[in-house]
Design a protein around this motif. Structure first.
Motif, PDB file in Angstrom:
ATOM      1  N   ASN A   1       2.582   4.030  31.168  1.00  0.00           N
ATOM      2  CA  ASN A   1       3.444   3.416  30.168  1.00  0.00           C
ATOM      3  C   ASN A   1       4.878   3.898  30.373  1.00  0.00           C
ATOM      4  O   ASN A   1       5.175   4.610  31.337  1.00  0.00           O
ATOM      5  CB  ASN A   1       2.934   3.721  28.752  1.00  0.00           C
ATOM      6  N   VAL A   2       5.752   3.528  29.481  1.00  0.00           N
ATOM      7  CA  VAL A   2       7.183   3.811  29.647  1.00  0.00           C
ATOM      8  C   VAL A   2       7.469   5.303  29.769  1.00  0.00           C
ATOM      9  O   VAL A   2       8.394   5.720  30.482  1.00  0.00           O
ATOM     10  CB  VAL A   2       7.986   3.190  28.477  1.00  0.00           C
ATOM     11  N   ASP A   3       6.660   6.138  29.108  1.00  0.00           N
ATOM     12  CA  ASP A   3       6.918   7.582  29.099  1.00  0.00           C
ATOM     13  C   ASP A   3       6.663   8.241  30.444  1.00  0.00           C
ATOM     14  O   ASP A   3       7.160   9.341  30.707  1.00  0.00           O
ATOM     15  CB  ASP A   3       6.045   8.260  28.040  1.00  0.00           C
ATOM     16  N   ALA A   4       5.886   7.580  31.301  1.00  0.00           N
ATOM     17  CA  ALA A   4       5.490   8.194  32.571  1.00  0.00           C
ATOM     18  C   ALA A   4       6.656   8.337  33.545  1.00  0.00           C
ATOM     19  O   ALA A   4       6.516   9.015  34.565  1.00  0.00           O
ATOM     20  CB  ALA A   4       4.370   7.378  33.220  1.00  0.00           C
ATOM     21  N   HIS A   5       7.791   7.701  33.249  1.00  0.00           N
ATOM     22  CA  HIS A   5       8.890   7.727  34.212  1.00  0.00           C
ATOM     23  C   HIS A   5      10.208   8.261  33.652  1.00  0.00           C
ATOM     24  O   HIS A   5      10.994   8.879  34.370  1.00  0.00           O
ATOM     25  CB  HIS A   5       9.138   6.324  34.769  1.00  0.00           C
ATOM     26  N   SER A   6      10.471   8.031  32.372  1.00  0.00           N
ATOM     27  CA  SER A   6      11.808   8.289  31.841  1.00  0.00           C
ATOM     28  C   SER A   6      12.226   9.751  31.985  1.00  0.00           C
ATOM     29  O   SER A   6      13.371  10.048  32.351  1.00  0.00           O
ATOM     30  CB  SER A   6      11.892   7.864  30.374  1.00  0.00           C
ATOM     31  N   GLY A   7      11.304  10.682  31.714  1.00  0.00           N
ATOM     32  CA  GLY A   7      11.657  12.094  31.754  1.00  0.00           C
ATOM     33  C   GLY A   7      12.106  12.563  33.124  1.00  0.00           C
ATOM     34  O   GLY A   7      13.060  13.348  33.241  1.00  0.00           O
TER      35      GLY A   7
ATOM     36  N   PRO B   1      -0.801  12.737  29.948  1.00  0.00           N
ATOM     37  CA  PRO B   1       0.252  12.039  29.212  1.00  0.00           C
ATOM     38  C   PRO B   1       0.957  11.000  30.075  1.00  0.00           C
ATOM     39  O   PRO B   1       1.148  11.197  31.274  1.00  0.00           O
ATOM     40  CB  PRO B   1       1.204  13.164  28.792  1.00  0.00           C
ATOM     41  N   GLY B   2       1.323   9.883  29.437  1.00  0.00           N
ATOM     42  CA  GLY B   2       2.058   8.843  30.140  1.00  0.00           C
ATOM     43  C   GLY B   2       1.195   7.724  30.681  1.00  0.00           C
ATOM     44  O   GLY B   2       1.717   6.758  31.251  1.00  0.00           O
ATOM     45  N   PHE B   3      -0.130   7.841  30.497  1.00  0.00           N
ATOM     46  CA  PHE B   3      -1.031   6.800  30.988  1.00  0.00           C
ATOM     47  C   PHE B   3      -1.843   6.237  29.836  1.00  0.00           C
ATOM     48  O   PHE B   3      -2.288   6.965  28.953  1.00  0.00           O
ATOM     49  CB  PHE B   3      -1.943   7.355  32.081  1.00  0.00           C
ATOM     50  N   GLY B   4      -2.024   4.920  29.855  1.00  0.00           N
ATOM     51  CA  GLY B   4      -2.745   4.239  28.789  1.00  0.00           C
ATOM     52  C   GLY B   4      -1.815   3.760  27.704  1.00  0.00           C
ATOM     53  O   GLY B   4      -0.684   4.223  27.562  1.00  0.00           O
TER      54      GLY B   4
ATOM     55  N   ARG C   1       8.294  -1.687  31.291  1.00  0.00           N
ATOM     56  CA  ARG C   1       9.390  -0.732  31.093  1.00  0.00           C
ATOM     57  C   ARG C   1       9.306   0.403  32.119  1.00  0.00           C
ATOM     58  O   ARG C   1      10.331   0.927  32.563  1.00  0.00           O
ATOM     59  CB  ARG C   1       9.362  -0.192  29.665  1.00  0.00           C
ATOM     60  N   TYR C   2       8.085   0.780  32.495  1.00  0.00           N
ATOM     61  CA  TYR C   2       7.893   1.728  33.592  1.00  0.00           C
ATOM     62  C   TYR C   2       8.418   1.126  34.892  1.00  0.00           C
ATOM     63  O   TYR C   2       9.143   1.776  35.651  1.00  0.00           O
ATOM     64  CB  TYR C   2       6.404   2.069  33.736  1.00  0.00           C
ATOM     65  N   THR C   3       8.060  -0.123  35.138  1.00  0.00           N
ATOM     66  CA  THR C   3       8.458  -0.804  36.373  1.00  0.00           C
ATOM     67  C   THR C   3       9.973  -0.894  36.483  1.00  0.00           C
ATOM     68  O   THR C   3      10.546  -0.684  37.561  1.00  0.00           O
ATOM     69  CB  THR C   3       7.847  -2.206  36.429  1.00  0.00           C
ATOM     70  N   ALA C   4      10.650  -1.194  35.372  1.00  0.00           N
ATOM     71  CA  ALA C   4      12.116  -1.284  35.380  1.00  0.00           C
ATOM     72  C   ALA C   4      12.737   0.050  35.769  1.00  0.00           C
ATOM     73  O   ALA C   4      13.703   0.104  36.551  1.00  0.00           O
ATOM     74  CB  ALA C   4      12.622  -1.737  34.014  1.00  0.00           C
ATOM     75  N   GLN C   5      12.187   1.141  35.245  1.00  0.00           N
ATOM     76  CA  GLN C   5      12.704   2.465  35.576  1.00  0.00           C
ATOM     77  C   GLN C   5      12.386   2.841  37.022  1.00  0.00           C
ATOM     78  O   GLN C   5      13.195   3.483  37.708  1.00  0.00           O
ATOM     79  CB  GLN C   5      12.132   3.509  34.617  1.00  0.00           C
ATOM     80  N   HIS C   6      11.212   2.418  37.484  1.00  0.00           N
ATOM     81  CA  HIS C   6      10.824   2.704  38.867  1.00  0.00           C
ATOM     82  C   HIS C   6      11.787   2.026  39.839  1.00  0.00           C
ATOM     83  O   HIS C   6      12.238   2.644  40.814  1.00  0.00           O
ATOM     84  CB  HIS C   6       9.393   2.232  39.107  1.00  0.00           C
ATOM     85  N   LYS C   7      12.105   0.771  39.576  1.00  0.00           N
ATOM     86  CA  LYS C   7      13.048   0.055  40.444  1.00  0.00           C
ATOM     87  C   LYS C   7      14.427   0.707  40.403  1.00  0.00           C
ATOM     88  O   LYS C   7      15.118   0.782  41.433  1.00  0.00           O
ATOM     89  CB  LYS C   7      13.134  -1.412  40.012  1.00  0.00           C
ATOM     90  N   PHE C   8      14.821   1.169  39.217  1.00  0.00           N
ATOM     91  CA  PHE C   8      16.099   1.858  39.096  1.00  0.00           C
ATOM     92  C   PHE C   8      16.105   3.120  39.963  1.00  0.00           C
ATOM     93  O   PHE C   8      17.069   3.393  40.690  1.00  0.00           O
ATOM     94  CB  PHE C   8      16.364   2.220  37.628  1.00  0.00           C
ATOM     95  N   ALA C   9      15.029   3.896  39.888  1.00  0.00           N
ATOM     96  CA  ALA C   9      14.938   5.133  40.663  1.00  0.00           C
ATOM     97  C   ALA C   9      14.947   4.854  42.160  1.00  0.00           C
ATOM     98  O   ALA C   9      15.559   5.606  42.935  1.00  0.00           O
ATOM     99  CB  ALA C   9      13.685   5.907  40.267  1.00  0.00           C
TER     100      ALA C   9
END
Length: 487
Positions: free
Chosen positions: A416-422, A359-362, A372-380
């Motif tokens: 994708n976006v789901d791979a980071h938010s949780g 889950p979270g890939f593709g 959206r993943y990248t934005a969350q990664h930079k935030f983290a």
């Protein structure tokens, strides 16, 4: 502060559309009344002058594979590009972070985009100024109160109902207040968009606090703090769930205490912005659009969209991602070993061999790492760089794409976006994973209902694509091959 008086109901101050727009005292309605006639004329001219132009073709594979990439829907609020990701009114996620107003943070980094600003952008196409953002903020919070009738109805639901089930019910419990439904028989179709504005703003305003009521009722003591209407909607939402500006991390992992003091509020602003809209073809947006095309009211339409969002192949994927990540994390802890690519590779292969996806890939459209993943990664990286689960997410990113590419079956192996938010929500203390899709739904209200308003403003017709059975499909194939044989 609030810059102008706000009518108790927008529908009471909407002027009838005329050649000259008279100020209503409401800056959002004034702007929409300028834009609607212009957009209607553009739509009319395009349809009459270019209506017969062929813009796409369709293959058998597309018919049998979920209509992927077929250009069949009109959506002006956002566009998803396979290589650059989502653009809201033409702006990338990175541009939105730079240009949309945030909460003032003197001496610190620019604040993340306020969802109030994002809503103005989606509805008008304009980058909002401070006055316009303040108007939306105060307007939404004015509408945010959940009636006792709705609260009692929510309290009657079984606590073990999935939070998304409760969220959909909560939206439907508000439906008796629909202005759209009440005025349908006395309003022309061309004017129904004005009623849609009323309902859609109500839903966007109430959705966060329906969600926090569900959170408190399902996971806490059932008592919800009063809504602080002096805050922005993201911060007010966090307070009603019992979270301060910096969240409730069990083990703080920040570097700069001042910069991270309000970081959970900042993350929620970012989360609501990057999840809000993803053009018109994803399940939640399309279901809302499809139901809305029948002239069902926004409450019924949005509830239908949320039923789609609840699916594990759509919005519930963020829950599935964290569950999988925590399984890997627990296995690492059980073995007492460091986080390595080898153990992630082992767990990933085991998952694939069981016939499951990672889950979270593709992504159905994207062919790159989701911005959206990248934005969350930079935030983290800024606010929780020392968190162990974040380190695992980073190592997963380094490992999984190569495994998926090696299968030869995956067109897009990137996260994708789901791979980071949780993992970020988990760090801040929001650990009830079944609630994550509700957060997605709160955000998605901003985008799907902006689309709803414009669909009604453009008076788009009911959707009715054709379907084919095996016999018809084979006849079409034979006819096409016969034509090719004569060429």
């Amino acid at each position: 502060g609030i810059l102008m008086p706000v009518s108790s109901r927008i529908s009471e101050i909407i002027p009838r559309t005329t050649a000259k727009v008279v100020s209503s005292g409401n800056m959002l309605l004034d702007r929409l009344h300028q834009l609607v006639p212009e957009q209607r004329e553009k739509y009319k001219q395009l349809k009459s002058q270019k209506g017969d132009v062929v813009v796409d073709h369709i293959t058998v594979s597309q018919i049998l594979s979920g209509m992927k990439s077929l250009k069949t829907l009109f959506c002006d609020t956002s566009k998803l590009d396979s290589n650059t990701g989502i653009r809201l009114r033409g702006r990338t996620i990175e541009e939105l972070q730079q240009l949309l107003p945030g909460v003032p943070r003197p001496g610190l980094r620019k604040g993340q985009p306020l969802p109030e600003a994002t809503l103005w952008l989606l509805l008008t196409g304009d980058m909002p100024n401070a006055d316009q953002v303040e108007f939306i903020r105060s307007e939404l919070l004015r509408r945010s109160t959940i009636s006792k009738r709705v609260q009692d109805s929510l309290a009657s639901l079984p606590k073990d109902s999935h939070p998304m089930t409760q969220f959909i019910q909560g939206i439907l419990f508000c439906q008796p207040d629909s202005v759209f439904a009440a005025k349908y028989n006395t309003t022309t179709h061309k004017q129904l968009w004005e009623c849609a504005v009323e309902d859609c703003l109500d839903i966007i305003a109430k959705a966060p606090f329906i969600a926090s009521y569900i959170y408190n009722n399902s996971f806490k003591d059932g008592k919800m703090p009063d809504i602080d209407k002096n805050l922005d909607i993201s911060a007010a939402f966090n307070r009603t769930m019992g979270f301060g500006p910096g969240g409730n991390p069990l083990k703080p992992a920040f570097i700069n205490p001042q910069e991270s003091a309000d970081s959970f509020d900042e993350f929620m602003r970012l989360y609501f912005t990057i999840h809000c809209d993803h053009e018109g073809g994803n399940v939640s947006a399309h279901a809302t659009k499809l139901i809305g095309s029948t002239l069902s009211d926004p409450y019924l339409s949005f509830a239908g969209g949320m039923a789609g969002l609840a699916g594990p192949l759509h919005g519930r994927a963020n829950q599935e991602v964290l569950t999988w990540t925590l399984q890997v994390y627990d296995e690492i802890k059980k073995r007492g070993c460091p986080i390595t690519e080898e153990i992630i590779h082992e767990m990933a292969v085991k998952t694939l061999n069981l016939g499951h996806v990672i889950p979270g890939f593709g992504h159905a459209v994207l062919r790159v790492t989701d911005p959206r993943y990248t934005a969350q990664h930079k935030f983290a990286l800024q606010h929780l760089p020392q968190d162990e689960l974040f380190h695992l997410v980073c190592k997963v990113y380094d490992t999984i794409p190569q495994i998926l590419m090696a299968t030869g079956k995956v067109k897009n192996p990137w996260p994708n976006v789901d791979a980071h938010s949780g993992s970020i929500l988990y760090y801040y203390g929001l650990r009830e994973t079944t609630f994550y899709t509700v957060l997605f739904g709160v955000s998605r209200a901003i985008g799907t209902l902006s689309q709803f308003i414009w669909d009604r403003a453009m008076n788009l017709p009911i959707e009715r694509p054709d379907s084919v059975n095996f016999q018809v499909l084979n006849e079409l194939i034979e006819r096409n091959e016969a034509v090719k044989g004569k060429l």
